[in-house]
Each structure stands twice: as C-alpha cells, then as structure tokens.
Scaffold this motif. Structure first.
Motif, PDB file in Angstrom:
ATOM      1  N   VAL A 104       0.879  -1.166   0.000  1.00 18.18           N
ATOM      2  CA  VAL A 104       0.000   0.000   0.000  1.00 18.18           C
ATOM      3  C   VAL A 104       0.921   1.221   0.000  1.00 18.18           C
ATOM      4  O   VAL A 104       1.838   1.310   0.821  1.00 18.18           O
ATOM      5  N   GLY A 105       0.712   2.150  -0.910  1.00 16.68           N
ATOM      6  CA  GLY A 105       1.603   3.286  -1.044  1.00 16.68           C
ATOM      7  C   GLY A 105       1.350   4.360  -0.011  1.00 16.68           C
ATOM      8  O   GLY A 105       0.231   4.866   0.113  1.00 16.68           O
ATOM      9  N   GLY A 106       2.384   4.730   0.748  1.00 21.11           N
ATOM     10  CA  GLY A 106       2.280   5.798   1.724  1.00 21.11           C
ATOM     11  C   GLY A 106       2.557   7.157   1.105  1.00 21.11           C
ATOM     12  O   GLY A 106       3.064   7.266  -0.021  1.00 21.11           O
ATOM     13  N   THR A 151      -5.836   7.456 -12.553  1.00 15.81           N
ATOM     14  CA  THR A 151      -5.075   6.223 -12.377  1.00 15.81           C
ATOM     15  C   THR A 151      -6.037   5.079 -12.098  1.00 15.81           C
ATOM     16  O   THR A 151      -7.126   5.288 -11.548  1.00 15.81           O
ATOM     17  N   GLU A 152      -5.654   3.882 -12.504  1.00 19.61           N
ATOM     18  CA  GLU A 152      -6.463   2.709 -12.203  1.00 19.61           C
ATOM     19  C   GLU A 152      -6.354   2.307 -10.737  1.00 19.61           C
ATOM     20  O   GLU A 152      -7.176   1.560 -10.225  1.00 19.61           O
ATOM     21  N   ALA A 153      -5.321   2.788 -10.066  1.00 17.96           N
ATOM     22  CA  ALA A 153      -5.137   2.448  -8.648  1.00 17.96           C
ATOM     23  C   ALA A 153      -6.148   3.204  -7.794  1.00 17.96           C
ATOM     24  O   ALA A 153      -6.566   4.319  -8.122  1.00 17.96           O
ATOM     25  N   ARG A 154      -6.530   2.601  -6.674  1.00 18.65           N
ATOM     26  CA  ARG A 154      -7.309   3.326  -5.682  1.00 18.65           C
ATOM     27  C   ARG A 154      -6.369   4.335  -5.029  1.00 18.65           C
ATOM     28  O   ARG A 154      -5.217   4.033  -4.766  1.00 18.65           O
ATOM     29  N   PHE A 155      -6.871   5.553  -4.769  1.00 19.39           N
ATOM     30  CA  PHE A 155      -5.985   6.538  -4.174  1.00 19.39           C
ATOM     31  C   PHE A 155      -6.718   7.388  -3.143  1.00 19.39           C
ATOM     32  O   PHE A 155      -7.936   7.494  -3.127  1.00 19.39           O
ATOM     33  N   GLY A 156      -5.906   7.969  -2.250  1.00 17.64           N
ATOM     34  CA  GLY A 156      -6.440   8.828  -1.207  1.00 17.64           C
ATOM     35  C   GLY A 156      -5.363   9.764  -0.707  1.00 17.64           C
ATOM     36  O   GLY A 156      -4.317   9.942  -1.344  1.00 17.64           O
ATOM     37  N   PRO A 191     -11.490  16.400  -2.605  1.00 16.41           N
ATOM     38  CA  PRO A 191     -11.644  15.917  -3.983  1.00 16.41           C
ATOM     39  C   PRO A 191     -12.123  14.472  -4.012  1.00 16.41           C
ATOM     40  O   PRO A 191     -12.016  13.753  -3.003  1.00 16.41           O
ATOM     41  N   PRO A 192     -12.656  14.020  -5.145  1.00 19.79           N
ATOM     42  CA  PRO A 192     -13.051  12.611  -5.260  1.00 19.79           C
ATOM     43  C   PRO A 192     -11.847  11.704  -5.025  1.00 19.79           C
ATOM     44  O   PRO A 192     -10.777  11.913  -5.591  1.00 19.79           O
ATOM     45  N   CYS A 193     -12.016  10.724  -4.160  1.00 21.05           N
ATOM     46  CA  CYS A 193     -10.929   9.782  -3.862  1.00 21.05           C
ATOM     47  C   CYS A 193     -11.530   8.546  -3.227  1.00 21.05           C
ATOM     48  O   CYS A 193     -12.733   8.485  -2.950  1.00 21.05           O
ATOM     49  N   ASP A 194     -10.719   7.553  -2.988  1.00 22.60           N
ATOM     50  CA  ASP A 194     -11.195   6.279  -2.444  1.00 22.60           C
ATOM     51  C   ASP A 194     -11.074   6.184  -0.935  1.00 22.60           C
ATOM     52  O   ASP A 194     -11.836   5.456  -0.299  1.00 22.60           O
ATOM     53  N   PHE A 195     -10.084   6.900  -0.367  1.00 26.45           N
ATOM     54  CA  PHE A 195      -9.912   6.806   1.085  1.00 26.45           C
ATOM     55  C   PHE A 195      -9.223   8.048   1.622  1.00 26.45           C
ATOM     56  O   PHE A 195      -8.545   8.782   0.889  1.00 26.45           O
ATOM     57  N   VAL A 196      -9.425   8.284   2.899  1.00 25.82           N
ATOM     58  CA  VAL A 196      -8.736   9.342   3.629  1.00 25.82           C
ATOM     59  C   VAL A 196      -8.142   8.707   4.875  1.00 25.82           C
ATOM     60  O   VAL A 196      -8.830   7.947   5.579  1.00 25.82           O
ATOM     61  N   THR A 197      -6.869   9.006   5.153  1.00 30.07           N
ATOM     62  CA  THR A 197      -6.188   8.403   6.302  1.00 30.07           C
ATOM     63  C   THR A 197      -6.022   9.416   7.427  1.00 30.07           C
ATOM     64  O   THR A 197      -5.544  10.537   7.197  1.00 30.07           O
ATOM     65  N   LEU A 198      -6.433   9.021   8.623  1.00 27.13           N
ATOM     66  CA  LEU A 198      -6.163   9.802   9.830  1.00 27.13           C
ATOM     67  C   LEU A 198      -4.867   9.250  10.420  1.00 27.13           C
ATOM     68  O   LEU A 198      -4.795   8.077  10.796  1.00 27.13           O
ATOM     69  N   TYR A 199      -3.846  10.104  10.518  1.00 30.21           N
ATOM     70  CA  TYR A 199      -2.474   9.667  10.809  1.00 30.21           C
ATOM     71  C   TYR A 199      -2.130  10.063  12.244  1.00 30.21           C
ATOM     72  O   TYR A 199      -1.738  11.188  12.523  1.00 30.21           O
ATOM     73  N   TYR A 206       3.703   3.050  -9.858  1.00 28.44           N
ATOM     74  CA  TYR A 206       3.650   2.281  -8.616  1.00 28.44           C
ATOM     75  C   TYR A 206       2.604   1.175  -8.703  1.00 28.44           C
ATOM     76  O   TYR A 206       2.806   0.073  -8.177  1.00 28.44           O
ATOM     77  N   ARG A 207       1.491   1.460  -9.361  1.00 32.26           N
ATOM     78  CA  ARG A 207       0.474   0.407  -9.529  1.00 32.26           C
ATOM     79  C   ARG A 207       1.054  -0.770 -10.308  1.00 32.26           C
ATOM     80  O   ARG A 207       0.809  -1.939  -9.960  1.00 32.26           O
ATOM     81  N   LYS A 208       1.850  -0.479 -11.325  1.00 27.45           N
ATOM     82  CA  LYS A 208       2.405  -1.536 -12.167  1.00 27.45           C
ATOM     83  C   LYS A 208       3.414  -2.416 -11.435  1.00 27.45           C
ATOM     84  O   LYS A 208       3.655  -3.546 -11.854  1.00 27.45           O
ATOM     85  N   ILE A 209       4.020  -1.897 -10.352  1.00 26.88           N
ATOM     86  CA  ILE A 209       4.958  -2.735  -9.600  1.00 26.88           C
ATOM     87  C   ILE A 209       4.294  -3.345  -8.365  1.00 26.88           C
ATOM     88  O   ILE A 209       4.968  -3.808  -7.451  1.00 26.88           O
ATOM     89  N   GLY A 210       2.955  -3.330  -8.345  1.00 27.93           N
ATOM     90  CA  GLY A 210       2.240  -4.092  -7.327  1.00 27.93           C
ATOM     91  C   GLY A 210       1.613  -3.304  -6.206  1.00 27.93           C
ATOM     92  O   GLY A 210       1.042  -3.896  -5.283  1.00 27.93           O
ATOM     93  N   VAL A 211       1.711  -1.960  -6.222  1.00 26.69           N
ATOM     94  CA  VAL A 211       1.116  -1.155  -5.150  1.00 26.69           C
ATOM     95  C   VAL A 211      -0.383  -1.031  -5.425  1.00 26.69           C
ATOM     96  O   VAL A 211      -0.786  -0.484  -6.454  1.00 26.69           O
ATOM     97  N   CYS A 212      -1.197  -1.531  -4.499  1.00 26.09           N
ATOM     98  CA  CYS A 212      -2.641  -1.602  -4.762  1.00 26.09           C
ATOM     99  C   CYS A 212      -3.339  -0.277  -4.510  1.00 26.09           C
ATOM    100  O   CYS A 212      -4.272   0.090  -5.231  1.00 26.09           O
ATOM    101  N   ASP A 213      -2.954   0.442  -3.473  1.00 22.17           N
ATOM    102  CA  ASP A 213      -3.570   1.715  -3.116  1.00 22.17           C
ATOM    103  C   ASP A 213      -2.477   2.779  -3.042  1.00 22.17           C
ATOM    104  O   ASP A 213      -1.377   2.516  -2.554  1.00 22.17           O
ATOM    105  N   ILE A 214      -2.816   3.983  -3.471  1.00 24.85           N
ATOM    106  CA  ILE A 214      -1.844   5.066  -3.543  1.00 24.85           C
ATOM    107  C   ILE A 214      -2.262   6.193  -2.600  1.00 24.85           C
ATOM    108  O   ILE A 214      -3.367   6.731  -2.725  1.00 24.85           O
ATOM    109  N   THR A 215      -1.380   6.544  -1.653  1.00 20.36           N
ATOM    110  CA  THR A 215      -1.589   7.757  -0.868  1.00 20.36           C
ATOM    111  C   THR A 215      -0.826   8.880  -1.551  1.00 20.36           C
ATOM    112  O   THR A 215       0.390   8.829  -1.673  1.00 20.36           O
TER     113      THR A 215
END
Length: 684
Positions: A529-531, A569-574, A640-648, A545-554
């Motif tokens: 999962v991309g940080g 991007t085809e990857a899920r991102f947030g 903006p439209p995105c798949d996830f938001v991370t509380l860090y 990054y998606r092409k080398i196996g990263v499923c989600d992109i932060t």
C-alpha cells in the motif's frame, strides 16, 4: 602506497552556471551535472537558458567530459507538456544521462526517449539492497545512494546488486534523509522535492540548550576515496550547484589529487566553504554530536584569502584530449591530419618551396604542429612525411594546425542525438472514484485504538502488529503492517522475517513509504500500500507504482486538492486527512547527548527560534522523526473525489484519537488548532 584499483571512479562535479562549468572542466572533472530552466532540484541556481544549455553540453563534449542533466524534481500533471519539451531538448543536445526522482518522469523518459540513460537521484532515498534492485528493474542504469549510508552499507549494496552506484563525497548534508524532508514546504510552500528548499533547518533550533541543532557540517570523504573505490562505487559526486566556481575548482582538484595518490590541500578546501569544518560521520557510522556545525563568521572570512589562488586553478584551458598529427610535405602540396583516435580532420596548406639553405626537418615541423596551448588538446605525437630538399614556413604550418584544431573541435562538438518519439503519449485513465471515501486510521501504538472504532483499515507499525498478534484474527483484512521508511541493508533480512510473521498472523497488506519497502513487502507475500512519502504528485507516478504491485496510492501531502482532482489512475488513491505530519527523518538524531542515546525516553522536543516546541519521536534507535506541532485537519473541507482518507495518529492519547475520528466523521471543524497544509494552496 596507493591501493585504488586500476579503474578509477568517475569524478562528477556540480555546474550551477557557466563559470562553475568552466571551473569543473578545467580542474579535471570527468563529468558534470546541471539543470535546464526547470525540473531540477536547484531551481535557484543560475542554471542555463535553452541556447546556453546546448552550448554548455557542446563545450563539455569537445573536452571529453560527460554531462548528466538534473530532472530530479516532482512534477504535476499540468507540467506534462513542459516536461516533454524539456526531454526533446535534452535528446537534441546529446546529453549522457538524466538524473530523476519522480517515477512519473522516469516513465516519460522511457516513453519518449528510451535510449537516454536514467540515473536515480538521491531524492529517491534508496539506501538498501531492495530499493537498488527495484530501480534496476525499472530501467535505471545508475543509482545515487543516500548520503546517510555507511561504508559497510555502501559496500554491501554494491556487492549484492552489482549496480552502478554514485555517492556524494564532498559538500552539504541535509539534516533530513533526502526525499523525506517536508519542512520547507510545510513552513513556506517551497518544496525541496520541487527544487525550492528554503533551508529552514539552518535557522537556530534549540535542543536542550544546544543551538543550531538541525544544522550538520558539510561532508568530506576525500580521505576515504581508496576504500570507496575498492567497494565498487562508480562515481564520486561533489555537491554544490549553488556554490561559487572557486569552491567547485577546489573540490574537484582535491578529489583528483587524492585519486592520483597524492595529498590534497584540505585546508584550502575548508577555507573556501565549510560549516565549522567537515564530517565523515555517516560514512564511518559515528553519528554523534561531532557531525553538527553551522556557518560561522570565521568560516565566511576564511574564503577571502584563498579565492584568488583558487581562480588560478581554472584560469587556463586544460590540455586533456590526446591527439596525434600527420604532416605531409611533398614537392607540390602540404597537408596536416589531426586525430583524437575516433575523429580525423584533414587540412591542406600552402605549396612547399625548395629550400634555399636548410630544408624542413621533423624537429622544426614539430615545433609548429605541437603548439596546442590554449586548446583542449594534448599533443601525444606526430608522423612526418617530408620530401627531400623541401621547406614550409612556420606560419603556414601554424595556420594548418589552427584550422585543424577548429575543424576537430567542430566535429567533436556535434551532438549524437538520442531518438525522440514525438508520437508516444501516456495512457490516460478516465475512471474516477464515485463513492464517499472510506476512512483509514494509522496508529503508532495498539493502545491508541479507541474501543469500537469503525474504519476501512487500521495501520500499525510492524512491531506493534507482532506484539499484539493475538488480538488480530487470521481472517481479518482490516489490519495493515507499516514498514519503517528507513530499513538499512543489515536490517533487511530481519525485516523480511518480521513481515513473514505478520503474514502468518493474517496480515495481507503492508504500508510502504519507500520504494525499497515496496519490494520487501512484495517479496514477503504482502500487498504493498503506497504511503504519502512515496511522493506521488502526478498520474504517471501513480500508474508506475500500480504496475509494480502497489494496490492503493496515498498521494503526496504536498499536493493541492485542485491537483488531486486531475489525477487519473487505475489504482485506488487517497490522502492524509489528519495528522501531525512528519517534517524530517533523522539518521543522526539531534536530541542525542554526548553519551549518545543513553537515558533518552524516545520522545523529546526541539524548539524553534520563536519558542515553538516540536516533537521528535525515536523509532527503535534506527532513526527519529520531527513532527509538525500543528496537526493537519481536513474534516471540514470540501475534499476531492478519492477512495480513502487516512487519519495519521502519532503520539496522541486514545481519547484524542476518538475526538479526531468523531469530528472528522461528522465533518465538523476541529476543536483544536489546525492547519490545512498545502491542500488549499498551490505548491511552488
């Protein structure tokens, strides 16, 4: 006795402008690096206009000096066309390589000009075997290793990967690990990842009474060049595109002198620029307070005494390109051939005359043919064919020599262009996330997690996962193991074992803040999962990054919401929606005392010149992190439209974590001081 192997490493010098370029070349650099007008990590350097850019590369080509062009900044989707035009110019120039940080830029290089070699910038923060191997597979031909690596680590990376490596051997140290510093952008929207670092770390930060606690001395590894060459390093890099030509000349001369087995003048080198002297602490593994230093009044005044002397190092043209000549003098014709071993030019001269007294001989001919002072060429011999009894005036032979030099220079200056595919274009993905983004939460400790909290994913450091594995069900996909952003070579095997234990505990995902971590996760059966510290600022980088196996992109925390809306991007991102954001990662901790880490609780504070306190957290005595005292918060913003938001979450109490989560879920304004970061601004 000099123990350096027969093949000496390349000496690579900075060229922030025309005079520095001349200083580097005339002092004996084998290669130089510089930028065009944009897309380089020293945008405040003089750099080169388009016309000067081509002239500068031709100047180096004539003198047999390689040129590497810096494209080592992050770009936005809006800059794609400008990047393409810059790449076209670089291809036309015949430059030897480009230095790149952004995987999106690397993808553009491979797309438009696949024959142009790629060098991985130190901003990629590659510091281990995994990172080096990953970049080699992505098509990079050279890797600039992190300045924080020790000799043993450098040697191990070279040995285990066989990579062509480059390391810095002289110049400034960033306090933070390169590519992992966000202080300049957080405090003034001037990003080091975009080439505009304002160097706020050089201001007077205080650590328990110690001033200038975020300022390191400049490095100098000149005394270690024998070891470095033996380790297999290919290129010795000098930092300093913002420094004056005299500095460049002094540094190149010192490195060349040491490689020749002689004693360099380190005192003059120290005088021209230093910060309370030099350090080799990272290289030797002695990361103590002795590494810290600031620029003093004495440092500044010391330069004035040595500058005139140093200008003499590059006053004259350096005769460095070996050439041979052939002079033909017949009864009717004269001709001079001049060759550099690859290119040969032929010049016809005046008609010879019958000698009235002494005919032309080889000795007299060579006095004219060998006069190459003031040119880049070194006379290494000549062959003569002179008809008996004939002569030719010295002025006639000098004229032939001058014309031959001009012709050879013109031939050598002509670029060998890299093919540029103007028709190649990136694939544009039009899919956009449609649903409300899911909430993810990152905690530093298991005990911070509020009871009954609901979220899509909980991210915890690998160590916390393993300490609490009995709390994690083997069929529960909610947990994600966070790989430390810094895993040095001798810890990679240990980290692999820990990741395999996480997988055995039912963990399927691993958060990765470094490209080496992506490979570690993948090789140990976890989905990366991309940080946010992967510094993904554009769609092409996300796709790479998606092409080398990263499923989600932060996406990068330096990215504005308006730019996020343009990501395809085809990857899920947030993105990070809350957090005391990391400002710097330290391998040399500023909170240590004379006895090192002894007695440190792992949580300390550093104070800026206004009295603001900032937390420094230690990570298992491997590295420490400085955090922004004011948390980022976007719960009340139009996102903006995105798949996830991370509380860090970092050092918050369980109660504070719940307050933040509840406020964010309710889209309320934060009941505490906050910042919106760069999300509502445009990064410079």
């Amino acid at each position: 006795m000099n123990n350096i192997s027969k093949t000496l490493p390349e000496v690579l010098a900075p060229a922030g402008g025309k005079e520095s370029l001349i200083a580097a070349v005339r002092s004996g650099a084998d290669a130089v690096y510089f930028g065009a007008d944009g897309f380089n990590a020293r945008r405040n350097a003089e750099n080169f206009s388009q016309a000067d850019f081509l002239d500068a590369i031709a100047y180096c080509r004539v003198r047999g000096v390689k040129v590497y062009i810096t494209l080592n900044t992050l770009i936005t989707d809006r800059e794609r066309d400008s990047l393409k035009n810059t790449l076209r110019l670089i291809c036309e120039s015949g430059a030897d390589a480009v230095i790149v940080q952004d995987l999106g830029v690397a993808a553009a290089v491979r797309r438009y000009c696949p024959s142009l070699p790629l060098h991985a910038s130190t901003q990629t923060a590659v510091h281990n075997i995994s990172g080096a191997r990953e970049l080699l597979e992505l098509g990079f031909s050279r890797i600039v290793l992190a300045r924080e690596n020790s000799f043993e680590e450098i040697e191990k990376i070279c040995r285990e990967t066989g990579a062509e490596t480059e390391i810095f051997v002289h110049g400034a140290h960033c306090m933070s690990v390169s590519g992992m510093c966000y202080m300049s952008s957080a405090f003034g929207a001037r990003s080091g990842n975009r080439g505009l670092c304002a160097q706020p770390c050089r201001l007077n930060f205080n650590a328990d009474g110690r001033e200038y606690a975020l300022s390191l001395k400049d490095m100098s590894l000149i005394s270690h060049l024998d070891e470095i060459a033996e380790a297999g390093v290919s290129s010795l890099k000098i930092e300093g595109r913002m420094k004056r030509p005299e500095y460049v000349a002094a540094a190149v001369t010192a490195v060349k002198t040491k490689l020749a087995g002689q004693t360099p003048d380190t005192e003059t080198l120290k005088s021209v620029f230093s910060r309370s002297g030099f350090t080799d602490g990272y290289f030797t593994g002695k990361r103590t307070l002795d590494m810290f230093g600031s620029r003093t009044k004495d440092d500044v005044t010391a330069a004035s005494a040595v500058l005139p002397l140093l200008r003499g190092l590059y006053k004259d043209e350096r005769n460095a390109v070996p050439v041979k000549a052939k002079l033909f003098v017949t009864n009717t014709d004269s001709k001079l051939d001049l060759t550099d071993g690859i290119n040969t030019v032929e010049v016809c001269g005046s008609k010879p005359e019958t000698a009235k007294t002494v005919p032309l001989n080889e000795e007299r001919a060579e006095r004219s043919v060998s006069k190459l002072g003031g040119t880049p060429y070194l006379f290494t011999g000549a062959a003569y064919s002179i008809a008996d009894g004939m002569t030719l005036s010295a002025s006639a032979m000098n004229a032939m020599r001058r014309e031959a030099v001009e012709q050879l220079t013109a031939v050598r200056a002509k670029p060998v262009c890299h093919p540029f595919d103007n028709t190649a274009e990136p694939e544009i993905n039009t899919g956009r996330p449609k649903n409300s983004p899911k909430i993810r939460m990152r905690f530093a400790r298991f005990s911070q997690i509020p009871d009954g909290i609901k979220c899509e994913r909980i991210i915890l450091p690998v160590g916390e996962i393993l300490k609490n594995s009995d709390m994690i069900s083997s069929d529960n996909n909610i947990y994600c193991a966070e790989i430390p952003p810094l895993v040095y070579p001798f810890d990679e095997e240990i980290m692999s074992e820990r990741l395999q234990k996480c997988r055995s505990a039912g963990i399927k995902y691993a958060l990765c803040e470094n490209i080496g971590a992506v490979r570690l996760a993948r090789e140990n059966g976890l989905t990366p999962v991309g940080g946010h510290m992967l510094n993904i600022l554009n769609s092409d980088a996300a796709e790479e990054y998606r092409k080398i196996g990263v499923c989600d992109i932060t996406l990068s925390s330096e990215m504005s919401f308006s730019l996020m809306r343009e990501v395809t991007t085809e990857a899920r991102f947030g993105f990070i929606g809350y957090g005391h954001m990391p400002l710097m990662r330290f391998r040399c901790c500023p909170m240590q005392k004379k006895n090192g880490c002894g007695g440190c609780p792992g949580v300390r504070e550093i104070t800026d010149r206004r009295g603001v306190k900032m937390t420094v957290l230690c990570s298992e005595k491997r590295f420490s992190t400085l955090y922004n005292p004011v948390p980022l918060y976007t719960g009340n913003m139009k996102i903006p439209p995105c798949d996830f938001v991370t509380l860090y979450f970092t050092n918050e109490t369980q109660e504070r974590c719940r307050l933040v989560a509840d406020s964010f879920a309710a889209h309320k304004n934060a009941p505490f001081a906050k910042t919106s970061g760069l999300y509502d601004k445009e990064l410079l």
